[in-house]
Design a protein around this motif. Structure first.
Motif, PDB file in Angstrom:
ATOM      1  N   ARG A 212       2.123   6.718  -6.771  1.00 22.60           N
ATOM      2  CA  ARG A 212       1.047   7.634  -7.159  1.00 22.60           C
ATOM      3  C   ARG A 212       1.480   9.096  -7.039  1.00 22.60           C
ATOM      4  NH1 ARG A 212      -4.300   6.836  -7.403  1.00 22.60           N
ATOM      5  NH2 ARG A 212      -4.173   4.884  -6.217  1.00 22.60           N
ATOM      6  N   TYR A 213       2.223   9.406  -5.988  1.00 26.14           N
ATOM      7  CA  TYR A 213       2.630  10.791  -5.745  1.00 26.14           C
ATOM      8  C   TYR A 213       4.028  11.115  -6.299  1.00 26.14           C
ATOM      9  CZ  TYR A 213      -1.504  11.312  -2.867  1.00 26.14           C
ATOM     10  OH  TYR A 213      -2.807  11.382  -2.435  1.00 26.14           O
ATOM     11  N   GLY A 214       4.562  10.191  -7.090  1.00 25.68           N
ATOM     12  CA  GLY A 214       5.804  10.481  -7.784  1.00 25.68           C
ATOM     13  C   GLY A 214       7.043  10.521  -6.914  1.00 25.68           C
ATOM     14  N   LEU A 215       7.041   9.805  -5.788  1.00 24.90           N
ATOM     15  CA  LEU A 215       8.221   9.779  -4.930  1.00 24.90           C
ATOM     16  C   LEU A 215       9.338   8.968  -5.582  1.00 24.90           C
ATOM     17  CD1 LEU A 215       6.713   9.153  -1.366  1.00 24.90           C
ATOM     18  CD2 LEU A 215       7.223  11.335  -2.484  1.00 24.90           C
ATOM     19  N   LYS A 216      10.563   9.330  -5.288  1.00 22.47           N
ATOM     20  CA  LYS A 216      11.703   8.578  -5.780  1.00 22.47           C
ATOM     21  C   LYS A 216      11.792   7.235  -5.046  1.00 22.47           C
ATOM     22  CE  LYS A 216      14.345  12.769  -6.833  1.00 22.47           C
ATOM     23  NZ  LYS A 216      15.564  13.576  -6.512  1.00 22.47           N
ATOM     24  N   ALA A 217      12.471   6.286  -5.675  1.00 24.19           N
ATOM     25  CA  ALA A 217      12.580   4.944  -5.097  1.00 24.19           C
ATOM     26  C   ALA A 217      13.142   4.976  -3.678  1.00 24.19           C
ATOM     27  CB  ALA A 217      13.449   4.057  -5.990  1.00 24.19           C
ATOM     28  N   GLU A 218      14.175   5.768  -3.443  1.00 28.66           N
ATOM     29  CA  GLU A 218      14.788   5.835  -2.110  1.00 28.66           C
ATOM     30  C   GLU A 218      13.834   6.459  -1.090  1.00 28.66           C
ATOM     31  OE1 GLU A 218      17.627   4.615  -0.725  1.00 28.66           O
ATOM     32  OE2 GLU A 218      17.636   3.484  -2.602  1.00 28.66           O
ATOM     33  N   GLU A 219      13.015   7.404  -1.543  1.00 32.88           N
ATOM     34  CA  GLU A 219      12.037   8.023  -0.636  1.00 32.88           C
ATOM     35  C   GLU A 219      10.979   7.007  -0.223  1.00 32.88           C
ATOM     36  OE1 GLU A 219      11.697  12.691  -1.788  1.00 32.88           O
ATOM     37  OE2 GLU A 219      11.041  11.289  -3.345  1.00 32.88           O
ATOM     38  N   ILE A 220      10.572   6.164  -1.154  1.00 31.84           N
ATOM     39  CA  ILE A 220       9.589   5.121  -0.832  1.00 31.84           C
ATOM     40  C   ILE A 220      10.218   4.101   0.117  1.00 31.84           C
ATOM     41  CG2 ILE A 220       8.157   3.266  -1.756  1.00 31.84           C
ATOM     42  CD1 ILE A 220       7.961   4.847  -4.357  1.00 31.84           C
ATOM     43  N   LYS A 221      11.460   3.723  -0.158  1.00 32.43           N
ATOM     44  CA  LYS A 221      12.155   2.726   0.660  1.00 32.43           C
ATOM     45  C   LYS A 221      12.226   3.149   2.120  1.00 32.43           C
ATOM     46  CE  LYS A 221      16.513   0.163   0.946  1.00 32.43           C
ATOM     47  NZ  LYS A 221      17.848  -0.070   0.346  1.00 32.43           N
ATOM     48  N   GLU A 222      12.454   4.432   2.358  1.00 36.43           N
ATOM     49  CA  GLU A 222      12.546   4.947   3.726  1.00 36.43           C
ATOM     50  C   GLU A 222      11.242   4.775   4.505  1.00 36.43           C
ATOM     51  OE1 GLU A 222      13.658   8.991   3.282  1.00 36.43           O
ATOM     52  OE2 GLU A 222      15.750   8.554   2.737  1.00 36.43           O
ATOM     53  N   ARG A 223      10.123   4.638   3.797  1.00 33.95           N
ATOM     54  CA  ARG A 223       8.808   4.543   4.430  1.00 33.95           C
ATOM     55  C   ARG A 223       8.333   3.101   4.611  1.00 33.95           C
ATOM     56  NH1 ARG A 223       9.277   9.290   1.795  1.00 33.95           N
ATOM     57  NH2 ARG A 223       8.009  11.099   2.446  1.00 33.95           N
ATOM     58  N   LEU A 224       9.132   2.143   4.184  1.00 33.85           N
ATOM     59  CA  LEU A 224       8.712   0.748   4.223  1.00 33.85           C
ATOM     60  C   LEU A 224       9.102   0.054   5.519  1.00 33.85           C
ATOM     61  CD1 LEU A 224       9.631  -0.322   0.573  1.00 33.85           C
ATOM     62  CD2 LEU A 224       7.416   0.474   1.455  1.00 33.85           C
ATOM     63  N   ILE A 225       8.305  -0.925   5.889  1.00 35.78           N
ATOM     64  CA  ILE A 225       8.585  -1.723   7.089  1.00 35.78           C
ATOM     65  C   ILE A 225       9.740  -2.663   6.818  1.00 35.78           C
ATOM     66  CG2 ILE A 225       7.640  -3.405   8.722  1.00 35.78           C
ATOM     67  CD1 ILE A 225       4.825  -2.258   7.934  1.00 35.78           C
ATOM     68  N   ASN A 226       9.675  -3.339   5.687  1.00 35.08           N
ATOM     69  CA  ASN A 226      10.727  -4.288   5.312  1.00 35.08           C
ATOM     70  C   ASN A 226      11.999  -3.538   4.949  1.00 35.08           C
ATOM     71  OD1 ASN A 226      11.808  -6.843   4.829  1.00 35.08           O
ATOM     72  ND2 ASN A 226      11.305  -6.750   2.650  1.00 35.08           N
ATOM     73  N   GLU A 227      13.083  -3.886   5.598  1.00 43.08           N
ATOM     74  CA  GLU A 227      14.368  -3.248   5.326  1.00 43.08           C
ATOM     75  C   GLU A 227      15.198  -4.170   4.442  1.00 43.08           C
ATOM     76  OE1 GLU A 227      15.660  -0.810   9.075  1.00 43.08           O
ATOM     77  OE2 GLU A 227      14.729  -2.670   9.780  1.00 43.08           O
ATOM     78  N   PHE A 228      15.601  -3.669   3.299  1.00 42.18           N
ATOM     79  CA  PHE A 228      16.320  -4.509   2.347  1.00 42.18           C
ATOM     80  C   PHE A 228      17.469  -3.735   1.707  1.00 42.18           C
ATOM     81  CE2 PHE A 228      12.791  -2.393   0.324  1.00 42.18           C
ATOM     82  CZ  PHE A 228      13.295  -1.925  -0.876  1.00 42.18           C
TER      83      PHE A 228
ATOM     84  N   SER B 210       0.843  -1.210   0.000  1.00 48.10           N
ATOM     85  CA  SER B 210       0.000   0.000   0.000  1.00 48.10           C
ATOM     86  C   SER B 210       0.872   1.251   0.000  1.00 48.10           C
ATOM     87  CB  SER B 210      -0.924   0.010   1.222  1.00 48.10           C
ATOM     88  OG  SER B 210      -1.853  -1.047   1.154  1.00 48.10           O
ATOM     89  N   THR B 211       1.957   1.229   0.792  1.00 49.31           N
ATOM     90  CA  THR B 211       2.877   2.372   0.845  1.00 49.31           C
ATOM     91  C   THR B 211       3.551   2.591  -0.505  1.00 49.31           C
ATOM     92  OG1 THR B 211       3.312   1.984   3.195  1.00 49.31           O
ATOM     93  CG2 THR B 211       4.918   3.320   2.001  1.00 49.31           C
ATOM     94  N   ILE B 212       3.967   1.506  -1.146  1.00 50.41           N
ATOM     95  CA  ILE B 212       4.600   1.611  -2.462  1.00 50.41           C
ATOM     96  C   ILE B 212       3.625   2.198  -3.474  1.00 50.41           C
ATOM     97  CG2 ILE B 212       5.506   0.267  -4.403  1.00 50.41           C
ATOM     98  CD1 ILE B 212       6.690  -1.668  -2.254  1.00 50.41           C
ATOM     99  N   THR B 213       2.390   1.727  -3.431  1.00 52.67           N
ATOM    100  CA  THR B 213       1.370   2.232  -4.362  1.00 52.67           C
ATOM    101  C   THR B 213       1.174   3.730  -4.189  1.00 52.67           C
ATOM    102  OG1 THR B 213       0.233   0.093  -4.254  1.00 52.67           O
ATOM    103  CG2 THR B 213      -1.018   1.948  -5.135  1.00 52.67           C
ATOM    104  N   GLU B 214       1.079   4.162  -2.931  1.00 54.38           N
ATOM    105  CA  GLU B 214       0.911   5.591  -2.669  1.00 54.38           C
ATOM    106  C   GLU B 214       2.140   6.387  -3.094  1.00 54.38           C
ATOM    107  OE1 GLU B 214      -1.946   7.588  -1.121  1.00 54.38           O
ATOM    108  OE2 GLU B 214      -2.403   5.931  -2.473  1.00 54.38           O
ATOM    109  N   GLY B 215       3.311   5.830  -2.835  1.00 60.66           N
ATOM    110  CA  GLY B 215       4.541   6.525  -3.206  1.00 60.66           C
ATOM    111  C   GLY B 215       4.657   6.726  -4.700  1.00 60.66           C
TER     112      GLY B 215
END
Length: 356
Positions: free
Chosen positions: A340-356, A333-338
């Motif tokens: 949708r709003y044109g966030l960069k990949a690293e910006e989306i990654k910072e908001r995710l629960i899974n750390e990879f 859901s977070t990735i989908t929203e990110g």
């Protein structure tokens, strides 16, 4: 030997399902997508979600539709797994299922208190529990007053919990009432799960106490933090609204946080307490923004470690898979929203629960 007999079938099934969870490579590919259509198409291509989402038209999907389908996939797995627990305590398994029903109840009560009327077709915002459901969340949402809510909860295990809150907080603001209701309902379920676990084997009881207990502690920590930031509750009111069950948190910890004059003092208690690792890098300025994600990351790590620490042939196999999948769905859901709003990949990654 008892654990082997009880969990042999379900362990094999859950182990296979764990192999279908998204890989770090999947995450990297998903956060790099440019459109919602591309995100949906990628999710459809994964083994985990292909059956549930295979027939979905990526050009027509809305965010809520996607979330509903992912939730349906989680519940489908749960219903399937229940059939493998042939020698297991059915009352305990029913309580684990109730967790999703109380999410429906809490959302319905928020809608009712905020006077948000729902049409019948709005059922799709709730988990579809089918014949296992004991409440109609749309009816509760559309209740005109508290008495009607209680009427619509007649015959359910939740009626008395909600009645007690309504009678004790008659003059409370809508925001406070919602908060107290949600904690009371969560507290009811946590207490029931811990109590029911006493009918399980000793090893299973330890597993339930640890994995459920840490989650309960996180609920109360976040409750206290948000109360200090947004609500006007006296220390004794706040303490009395907390869960009745705790794991690593002690009464002194809870009293100190409830008595705190503000966020900084709450943080000081946490940094000296049993969960210091979660909060050690937080400050008064970013605490509220970071607390939920940090706690979810901690609980996800504990779920990942549960099999190694607590063993394959225990109830840990259930918590391991379903907690990991639940957090994975939150990430989708977070990735989908990110995207949708044109966030960069690293910006989306910072908001995710899974750390990879």
């Amino acid at each position: 030997m008892i654990g082997l007999v009880k969990y042999a079938g379900v362990s094999a099934k859950l182990y296979a399902l764990c192999g279908e969870l998204l890989t770090p490579e999947d995450y990297k590919n998903l956060i790099s997508q440019k459109t919602i259509r591309d995100v949906v198409s990628y999710i459809q291509s994964t083994k985990m979600y292909s059956d549930t989402m295979g027939n979905l038209n990526p050009d027509e999907v809305h965010r809520r539709d996607l979330e509903n389908l992912l939730q349906e996939d989680l519940l489908k797995d749960m219903k399937k797994i229940f059939t493998f627990f042939v020698t297991f305590d059915k009352n305990f398994m029913r309580l684990l299922f109730y967790r999703y029903e109380i999410e429906n109840l809490k959302l319905a009560l928020r809608n009712m208190i905020n006077k948000k009327d729902l049409r019948e077709e709005s059922k799709k915002i709730f988990f579809d529990l089918g014949e296992r459901a004991t409440i109609d969340p749309v009816k509760i949402s559309n209740s005109k007053n508290q008495d009607e809510v209680l009427d619509n909860l007649a015959g359910t295990p939740y009626q008395e919990v909600v009645r007690n809150v309504f009678s004790s907080y008659k003059k409370s603001t809508a925001v406070n009432l919602i908060s107290v209701l949600e904690n009371a309902i969560d507290g009811w379920l946590f207490s029931k799960i811990i109590s029911a676990s006493k009918n399980l084997g000793t090893k299973d009881q330890v597993v339930v106490k640890e994995l459920t207990g840490e989650r309960a502690d996180m609920v109360d920590i976040e409750r206290i933090a948000r109360a200090k930031a947004f609500y006007d509750l006296k220390p004794e009111e706040l303490y009395n609204s907390l869960l009745s069950f705790h794991f690593r948190l002690k009464p002194d910890d809870l009293h100190a946080m409830c008595d705190a004059k503000g966020i900084k003092e709450v943080l000081d208690v946490l940094k000296a307490g049993p969960y210091a690792e979660i909060y050690k890098d937080m400050s008064e300025d970013n605490f509220i923004d970071r607390i939920t994600l940090a706690e979810r990351r901690f609980l996800q790590r504990k779920a990942r470690e549960s099999i190694t620490k607590l063993g394959n042939f225990s109830i840990a196999v259930y918590f391991h898979y379903f907690l990991l999948k639940e957090y994975e769905i939150m990430d989708l859901s977070t990735i989908t929203e990110g995207v949708r709003y044109g966030l960069k990949a690293e910006e989306i990654k910072e908001r995710l629960i899974n750390e990879f």
